[in-house]
Motif scaffolding. Sequence first.
Motif, mmCIF file in Angstrom:
data_model
loop_
_atom_site.group_PDB
_atom_site.id
_atom_site.type_symbol
_atom_site.label_atom_id
_atom_site.label_comp_id
_atom_site.label_asym_id
_atom_site.label_seq_id
_atom_site.Cartn_x
_atom_site.Cartn_y
_atom_site.Cartn_z
ATOM 1 N N THR A 109 15.158 6.968 -1.115
ATOM 2 C CA THR A 109 15.728 8.028 -0.267
ATOM 3 C C THR A 109 15.591 7.701 1.227
ATOM 4 O O THR A 109 16.137 8.413 2.061
ATOM 5 C CB THR A 109 15.055 9.390 -0.549
ATOM 6 O OG1 THR A 109 13.648 9.256 -0.280
ATOM 7 C CG2 THR A 109 15.267 9.822 -1.986
ATOM 8 N N GLY A 110 14.863 6.657 1.548
ATOM 9 C CA GLY A 110 14.738 6.281 2.953
ATOM 10 C C GLY A 110 14.175 4.870 3.053
ATOM 11 O O GLY A 110 13.480 4.403 2.143
ATOM 12 N N LEU A 111 14.528 4.189 4.158
ATOM 13 C CA LEU A 111 14.043 2.814 4.346
ATOM 14 C C LEU A 111 13.655 2.595 5.800
ATOM 15 O O LEU A 111 14.296 3.147 6.702
ATOM 16 C CB LEU A 111 15.157 1.811 3.986
ATOM 17 C CG LEU A 111 15.552 1.730 2.515
ATOM 18 C CD1 LEU A 111 16.876 0.974 2.365
ATOM 19 C CD2 LEU A 111 14.478 1.047 1.688
ATOM 20 N N HIS A 112 12.648 1.791 5.999
ATOM 21 C CA HIS A 112 12.266 1.336 7.342
ATOM 22 C C HIS A 112 12.539 -0.168 7.344
ATOM 23 O O HIS A 112 11.995 -0.899 6.512
ATOM 24 C CB HIS A 112 10.788 1.642 7.597
ATOM 25 C CG HIS A 112 10.354 1.371 8.990
ATOM 26 N ND1 HIS A 112 10.270 2.355 9.950
ATOM 27 C CD2 HIS A 112 9.987 0.211 9.601
ATOM 28 C CE1 HIS A 112 9.870 1.824 11.095
ATOM 29 N NE2 HIS A 112 9.678 0.533 10.912
ATOM 30 N N ILE A 113 13.400 -0.593 8.262
ATOM 31 C CA ILE A 113 13.888 -1.983 8.213
ATOM 32 C C ILE A 113 13.714 -2.669 9.555
ATOM 33 O O ILE A 113 13.942 -2.068 10.607
ATOM 34 C CB ILE A 113 15.407 -2.024 7.898
ATOM 35 C CG1 ILE A 113 15.724 -1.180 6.679
ATOM 36 C CG2 ILE A 113 15.895 -3.443 7.671
ATOM 37 C CD1 ILE A 113 17.179 -1.223 6.276
ATOM 38 N N ILE A 114 13.375 -3.949 9.490
ATOM 39 C CA ILE A 114 13.426 -4.783 10.691
ATOM 40 C C ILE A 114 14.779 -5.495 10.673
ATOM 41 O O ILE A 114 15.086 -6.261 9.737
ATOM 42 C CB ILE A 114 12.268 -5.796 10.710
ATOM 43 C CG1 ILE A 114 10.929 -5.033 10.676
ATOM 44 C CG2 ILE A 114 12.367 -6.692 11.938
ATOM 45 C CD1 ILE A 114 9.709 -5.913 10.560
ATOM 46 N N GLY A 132 0.814 -1.215 0.000
ATOM 47 C CA GLY A 132 0.000 0.000 0.000
ATOM 48 C C GLY A 132 0.846 1.263 0.000
ATOM 49 O O GLY A 132 2.037 1.233 0.332
ATOM 50 N N LEU A 133 0.201 2.341 -0.413
ATOM 51 C CA LEU A 133 0.861 3.646 -0.441
ATOM 52 C C LEU A 133 0.625 4.276 0.933
ATOM 53 O O LEU A 133 -0.509 4.371 1.384
ATOM 54 C CB LEU A 133 0.189 4.462 -1.541
ATOM 55 C CG LEU A 133 0.808 5.764 -2.017
ATOM 56 C CD1 LEU A 133 2.253 5.580 -2.414
ATOM 57 C CD2 LEU A 133 -0.006 6.282 -3.223
ATOM 58 N N THR A 151 10.355 -2.910 5.294
ATOM 59 C CA THR A 151 8.887 -2.834 5.308
ATOM 60 C C THR A 151 8.356 -1.588 4.611
ATOM 61 O O THR A 151 7.238 -1.597 4.112
ATOM 62 C CB THR A 151 8.355 -2.854 6.755
ATOM 63 O OG1 THR A 151 8.954 -1.777 7.469
ATOM 64 C CG2 THR A 151 8.652 -4.175 7.430
ATOM 65 N N ARG A 152 9.147 -0.481 4.640
ATOM 66 C CA ARG A 152 8.696 0.755 3.976
ATOM 67 C C ARG A 152 9.847 1.345 3.186
ATOM 68 O O ARG A 152 10.992 1.308 3.645
ATOM 69 C CB ARG A 152 8.275 1.812 4.994
ATOM 70 C CG ARG A 152 7.167 1.405 5.915
ATOM 71 C CD ARG A 152 6.880 2.539 6.888
ATOM 72 N NE ARG A 152 6.649 2.007 8.200
ATOM 73 C CZ ARG A 152 6.660 2.729 9.321
ATOM 74 N NH1 ARG A 152 6.885 4.031 9.286
ATOM 75 N NH2 ARG A 152 6.461 2.158 10.489
ATOM 76 N N ILE A 153 9.499 1.937 2.054
ATOM 77 C CA ILE A 153 10.523 2.504 1.169
ATOM 78 C C ILE A 153 10.083 3.915 0.785
ATOM 79 O O ILE A 153 8.948 4.119 0.329
ATOM 80 C CB ILE A 153 10.663 1.644 -0.117
ATOM 81 C CG1 ILE A 153 11.017 0.189 0.259
ATOM 82 C CG2 ILE A 153 11.701 2.234 -1.065
ATOM 83 C CD1 ILE A 153 10.935 -0.787 -0.897
ATOM 84 N N ILE A 158 6.219 4.105 0.682
ATOM 85 C CA ILE A 158 5.444 3.010 0.090
ATOM 86 C C ILE A 158 5.759 1.734 0.855
ATOM 87 O O ILE A 158 6.929 1.497 1.210
ATOM 88 C CB ILE A 158 5.858 2.834 -1.401
ATOM 89 C CG1 ILE A 158 5.592 4.126 -2.190
ATOM 90 C CG2 ILE A 158 5.129 1.649 -2.031
ATOM 91 C CD1 ILE A 158 6.253 4.156 -3.560
ATOM 92 N N LYS A 159 4.749 0.912 1.091
ATOM 93 C CA LYS A 159 5.040 -0.366 1.748
ATOM 94 C C LYS A 159 5.802 -1.269 0.771
ATOM 95 O O LYS A 159 5.450 -1.348 -0.427
ATOM 96 C CB LYS A 159 3.748 -1.022 2.218
ATOM 97 C CG LYS A 159 3.106 -0.259 3.365
ATOM 98 C CD LYS A 159 1.984 -1.060 3.983
ATOM 99 C CE LYS A 159 1.210 -0.207 4.977
ATOM 100 N NZ LYS A 159 0.002 -0.879 5.461
ATOM 101 N N ALA A 160 6.813 -1.969 1.319
ATOM 102 C CA ALA A 160 7.754 -2.701 0.455
ATOM 103 C C ALA A 160 7.111 -3.855 -0.304
ATOM 104 O O ALA A 160 7.596 -4.264 -1.359
ATOM 105 C CB ALA A 160 8.913 -3.225 1.296
#
Length: 390
Positions: A134-139, A67-68, A171-173, A80-82
Amino acid sequence: MQWKNWSGRQQASLESLVFVRSEAQASAVVRQCAQAGKTIRVAGAGHSHAPLVTNDSVIVDSSGLAGLIGVDRQAQEAWIKAGSSIYSLGGQLHDHGLALKNQGDIDRQLLGGAIATGTHGTGRNFQNMSASVTGLHIILANGEQVECSKSELPELFNIARLSVGSAGLITRIRMKLQESVVLSEHIHVASYDDTVDRIAGLSAENDRFEFFWYPGTDEANIKTINPVVTEPEYPLAEEGGRVAWSYEVLPNHRPHLHTEMEYSVPAENGQACFAAIRHLIHHRFPSVRWPVEYRTVAADDIWLSMASDRETVTISVHQDIKLDEEPYYRACEEVFVAYGGRPHWGKVNYLNGDDFGRIYPRWHDWWRVRDQYDPEGVFLNDYIRGLRPQ
Ligand SMILES: Cc1cc2nc3c(=O)[nH]c(=O)nc-3n(C[C@H](O)[C@H](O)[C@H](O)COP(=O)(O)OP(=O)(O)OC[C@H]3O[C@@H](n4cnc5c(N)ncnc54)[C@H](O)[C@@H]3O)c2cc1C
């Protein structure tokens, strides 16, 4: 439990295939696996030809994280969700007047999978998709969730924007986007010799240019795509000649199962390398009928990008899934390597860790940072672990 990739060539018998729908659930899965000494590979849409997802322990299917999340229209950026498919993003971004800067030949990949391998389209001014991150959310391997960018945990960002699935569960990009534009596509057949004579001009005069040469013929299919100020034309033309929004024109259907090897060579070697592959096919593999493709990609600054620090031409060879591609691909690989080639992370190659060390100046740095965030190798499978520098 079984997992297989798009072509069926990559298969895994595994302990568990886990479907995740939230970051909290994904983080709990990672923490639990790490504590139990299990390894995890994240699956996108399974469109890689290389053994990137295969694992006998745990595979996490990321398609539920889709999803956006939020769009910054002014900055032309979106979180954006990965697990979003590229296909699903086209219309959603367009509703905000935006589009991905570039994408590959198909749109079946998930965004997380596409950026993990440096998926690209064509165009001398267009970088691969990882370069738009330009950015990442990572586990991370301990289950902790972090954000990284050029200014926040920059080394983690360097390895994770093209991670080959080995830095953590993304999880997010955040993607840099561009204005949504109408593109006009032209496809025409020309003789191979004419095509080759015109490569420099076609590349310079068109936003996007590529060609396919069909072994067994002296013909090439030339495709050019340029922005136009006009309304989209529906229904879309089935065979080339589409005039529509970029997300409708750039992807194609690839229904015939195949394997693919693709190498990126320095742009100045592109023409000579293509000619050498053609010579190889004529002299040693005259029965090959699947096309050889020529595309261009702009340079970037990503440690493991095939276009890292150099303008690039990509050349790919294909073979029917029912045929043994190995002798053909191994012979092609020798040619590609001789021309300074770097293999596409998502496609077939036979290189070892030392070879990658020679190809990528930051290979050891990539491993140093990766190991710092995942010392126990939770996010490694046999293939990637086998590439580790000794
Ligand atoms: C028919 C076809 C056409 C293609 N066309 C092109 C093309 O035009 N240009 C091009 O460059 N490539 C192309 N490819 C290759 C393809 O784009 C790449 O292999 C891409 O990585 C596949 O994305 P996927 O979602 O299927 O990922 P998968 O193949 O499932 O996974 C790829 C990698 O991403 C990792 N990964 C996936 N999601 C996450 C996540 N959320 N967090 C962390 N890691 C993750 C996986 O662990 C794995 O290492 C094509 C492939 C096929 C089969």
